[in-house]
Design a protein around this motif. Structure first.
Motif, mmCIF file in Angstrom:
data_model
loop_
_atom_site.group_PDB
_atom_site.id
_atom_site.type_symbol
_atom_site.label_atom_id
_atom_site.label_comp_id
_atom_site.label_asym_id
_atom_site.label_seq_id
_atom_site.Cartn_x
_atom_site.Cartn_y
_atom_site.Cartn_z
ATOM 1 N N PHE A 102 8.333 -1.412 5.557
ATOM 2 C CA PHE A 102 8.292 -0.143 4.851
ATOM 3 C C PHE A 102 9.463 -0.128 3.861
ATOM 4 N N ILE A 103 9.156 0.102 2.593
ATOM 5 C CA ILE A 103 10.241 0.166 1.614
ATOM 6 C C ILE A 103 10.068 1.385 0.717
ATOM 7 N N GLU A 104 11.166 1.835 0.167
ATOM 8 C CA GLU A 104 11.160 2.953 -0.765
ATOM 9 C C GLU A 104 11.457 2.416 -2.165
ATOM 10 N N ILE A 105 10.632 2.773 -3.114
ATOM 11 C CA ILE A 105 10.821 2.295 -4.491
ATOM 12 C C ILE A 105 10.686 3.476 -5.443
ATOM 13 N N ASP A 106 11.141 3.264 -6.674
ATOM 14 C CA ASP A 106 10.948 4.283 -7.704
ATOM 15 C C ASP A 106 9.466 4.395 -8.038
ATOM 16 N N LYS A 107 9.020 5.621 -8.302
ATOM 17 C CA LYS A 107 7.619 5.827 -8.646
ATOM 18 C C LYS A 107 7.303 5.078 -9.949
ATOM 19 N N LEU A 108 6.225 4.301 -9.888
ATOM 20 C CA LEU A 108 5.848 3.479 -11.030
ATOM 21 C C LEU A 108 5.088 4.279 -12.077
ATOM 22 N N SER A 109 4.266 5.211 -11.613
ATOM 23 C CA SER A 109 3.419 5.972 -12.527
ATOM 24 C C SER A 109 2.955 7.239 -11.839
ATOM 25 N N GLU A 110 2.682 8.268 -12.591
ATOM 26 C CA GLU A 110 2.162 9.512 -12.038
ATOM 27 C C GLU A 110 0.733 9.335 -11.528
ATOM 28 N N LYS A 111 0.094 8.268 -11.965
ATOM 29 C CA LYS A 111 -1.290 8.036 -11.570
ATOM 30 C C LYS A 111 -1.409 7.371 -10.192
ATOM 31 N N VAL A 112 -0.293 6.892 -9.653
ATOM 32 C CA VAL A 112 -0.326 6.220 -8.351
ATOM 33 C C VAL A 112 -0.616 7.246 -7.249
ATOM 34 N N ILE A 171 0.848 -1.188 0.000
ATOM 35 C CA ILE A 171 0.000 0.000 0.000
ATOM 36 C C ILE A 171 0.885 1.239 0.000
ATOM 37 N N VAL A 172 0.622 2.166 -0.884
ATOM 38 C CA VAL A 172 1.386 3.420 -0.953
ATOM 39 C C VAL A 172 0.965 4.318 0.214
ATOM 40 N N ILE A 173 1.924 4.705 1.070
ATOM 41 C CA ILE A 173 1.604 5.548 2.213
ATOM 42 C C ILE A 173 2.246 6.926 2.123
ATOM 43 N N GLU A 174 3.173 7.101 1.189
ATOM 44 C CA GLU A 174 3.785 8.410 0.991
ATOM 45 C C GLU A 174 4.393 8.449 -0.406
ATOM 46 N N LYS A 175 4.353 9.636 -1.042
ATOM 47 C CA LYS A 175 4.989 9.745 -2.348
ATOM 48 C C LYS A 175 5.685 11.092 -2.488
ATOM 49 N N SER A 176 6.768 11.075 -3.205
ATOM 50 C CA SER A 176 7.509 12.297 -3.494
ATOM 51 C C SER A 176 7.586 12.449 -5.005
ATOM 52 N N LYS A 177 8.485 13.285 -5.476
ATOM 53 C CA LYS A 177 8.582 13.547 -6.914
ATOM 54 C C LYS A 177 8.873 12.289 -7.722
ATOM 55 N N ASP A 178 9.824 11.468 -7.224
ATOM 56 C CA ASP A 178 10.203 10.277 -7.996
ATOM 57 C C ASP A 178 10.261 9.004 -7.173
ATOM 58 N N LYS A 179 9.804 9.062 -5.909
ATOM 59 C CA LYS A 179 9.856 7.879 -5.040
ATOM 60 C C LYS A 179 8.509 7.628 -4.373
ATOM 61 N N LEU A 180 8.331 6.372 -3.946
ATOM 62 C CA LEU A 180 7.151 5.972 -3.182
ATOM 63 C C LEU A 180 7.596 5.260 -1.911
ATOM 64 N N ILE A 181 6.893 5.514 -0.811
ATOM 65 C CA ILE A 181 7.070 4.712 0.404
ATOM 66 C C ILE A 181 5.893 3.762 0.460
ATOM 67 N N VAL A 182 6.189 2.475 0.572
ATOM 68 C CA VAL A 182 5.154 1.446 0.485
ATOM 69 C C VAL A 182 5.203 0.551 1.716
ATOM 70 N N LEU A 183 4.022 0.247 2.241
ATOM 71 C CA LEU A 183 3.892 -0.746 3.302
ATOM 72 C C LEU A 183 3.546 -2.063 2.654
ATOM 73 N N THR A 184 4.485 -3.015 2.733
ATOM 74 C CA THR A 184 4.285 -4.287 2.044
ATOM 75 C C THR A 184 3.366 -5.200 2.833
ATOM 76 N N ASP A 185 2.919 -6.261 2.172
ATOM 77 C CA ASP A 185 2.055 -7.217 2.871
ATOM 78 C C ASP A 185 2.829 -8.038 3.887
ATOM 79 N N ASP A 186 4.165 -7.877 3.926
ATOM 80 C CA ASP A 186 4.986 -8.501 4.968
ATOM 81 C C ASP A 186 5.145 -7.588 6.186
ATOM 82 N N GLY A 187 4.596 -6.362 6.100
ATOM 83 C CA GLY A 187 4.702 -5.427 7.203
ATOM 84 C C GLY A 187 5.943 -4.558 7.152
#
Length: 247
Positions: free
Chosen positions: A22-32, A4-20
């Motif tokens: 928190f990870i930072e990944i590259d933004k997949l799409s502007e629509k996220v 689940i996306v819980i925070e986003k910046s210009k080019d990154k996303l903070i995601v809470l995974t189903d394993d519990g």
């Protein structure tokens, strides 16, 4: 893997995974958007960095909360004063400062008997106002400030600055204490505000008497401040009661 996306910046996303995690990944799409569920590839090299970031944020948040709680615990939000006017012409007065939680943070005597009784009380800091008032009444009775033969008057004055304390709860608690312990006394609750408190200090008049004097002058403009100041609280109260009967 999903998250689940819980925070986003210009080019990154903070995601809470189903394993519990928190990870930072590259933004997949502007629509996220925040709250969206997305499919991700777990990037282990980013986990530590993300967890460290959240740990720092949590630590900062805890410091803010602790600072706020400390302020609420120690900052004066108002005063409660107790004045016991005994039928034997003795009087004992104290003043208590309360905090945002309605707990007492400071207690001082306003006259000789008040100071004497405080010395005979246990630690009172961070206790409720009604508990301290009842204890003050108890030591007043033991010290024979309160007479058992005739009716005594207990005036409780509440002057709220930023946060109002529960005056109805205080009144109920004290009334029950007096009844249960068969103390011959009547209780009067007087309420004021920060302006009343400051003016009473400037006039060098106890807050309870100051408020009652002003109430008496409101009821009857024939009464003057200096004349009322020479009277006892019982006399001023009698004037107010008499005026109210005539309305």
């Amino acid at each position: 893997m999903k998250g689940i996306v819980i925070e986003k910046s210009k080019d990154k996303l903070i995601v809470l995974t189903d394993d519990g995690d928190f990870i930072e990944i590259d933004k997949l799409s502007e629509k996220v958007e925040i709250g969206n569920e997305i499919v991700i590839v777990k990037e282990k090299n980013n986990i530590k960095k993300t967890l460290k970031r959240f740990a720092l944020t949590a630590a900062t948040f805890c410091m803010i909360i602790l600072g706020y709680v400390s302020y609420c615990s120690l900052a004066t939000q108002g005063y409660v004063s107790i004045d016991i006017n005994a039928s034997n012409n003795q009087s004992a007065s104290v003043e208590m400062a309360y905090n945002s939680f309605g707990k007492i943070i400071k207690l001082q005597g306003l006259n000789k008997d008040g100071n004497s009784l405080i010395e005979k009380m246990d630690k009172v800091k961070f206790k409720s106002a009604d508990a301290i008032i009842n204890k003050f009444i108890e030591v007043s009775e033991k010290d024979e400030i309160i007479s058992q033969e005739k009716e005594n008057t207990i005036v409780i004055t509440i002057t709220a600055f930023n946060k109002k304390i529960d005056d109805e709860s205080i009144d109920s608690s004290v009334e029950h204490y007096i009844k249960d312990n068969k103390i011959n006394a009547k209780v009067m609750i007087v309420t004021g505000n920060k302006i009343d408190y400051k003016k009473s200090k400037q006039s060098d008049v106890q807050i309870d008497k100051f408020i009652l004097m002003n109430k008496a002058m409101e009821k009857n403009s024939a009464y003057k401040f200096d004349d009322l100041n020479k009277m006892s609280i019982e006399e001023i109260t009698s004037i107010i009661n008499e005026q109210e009967k005539n309305y």
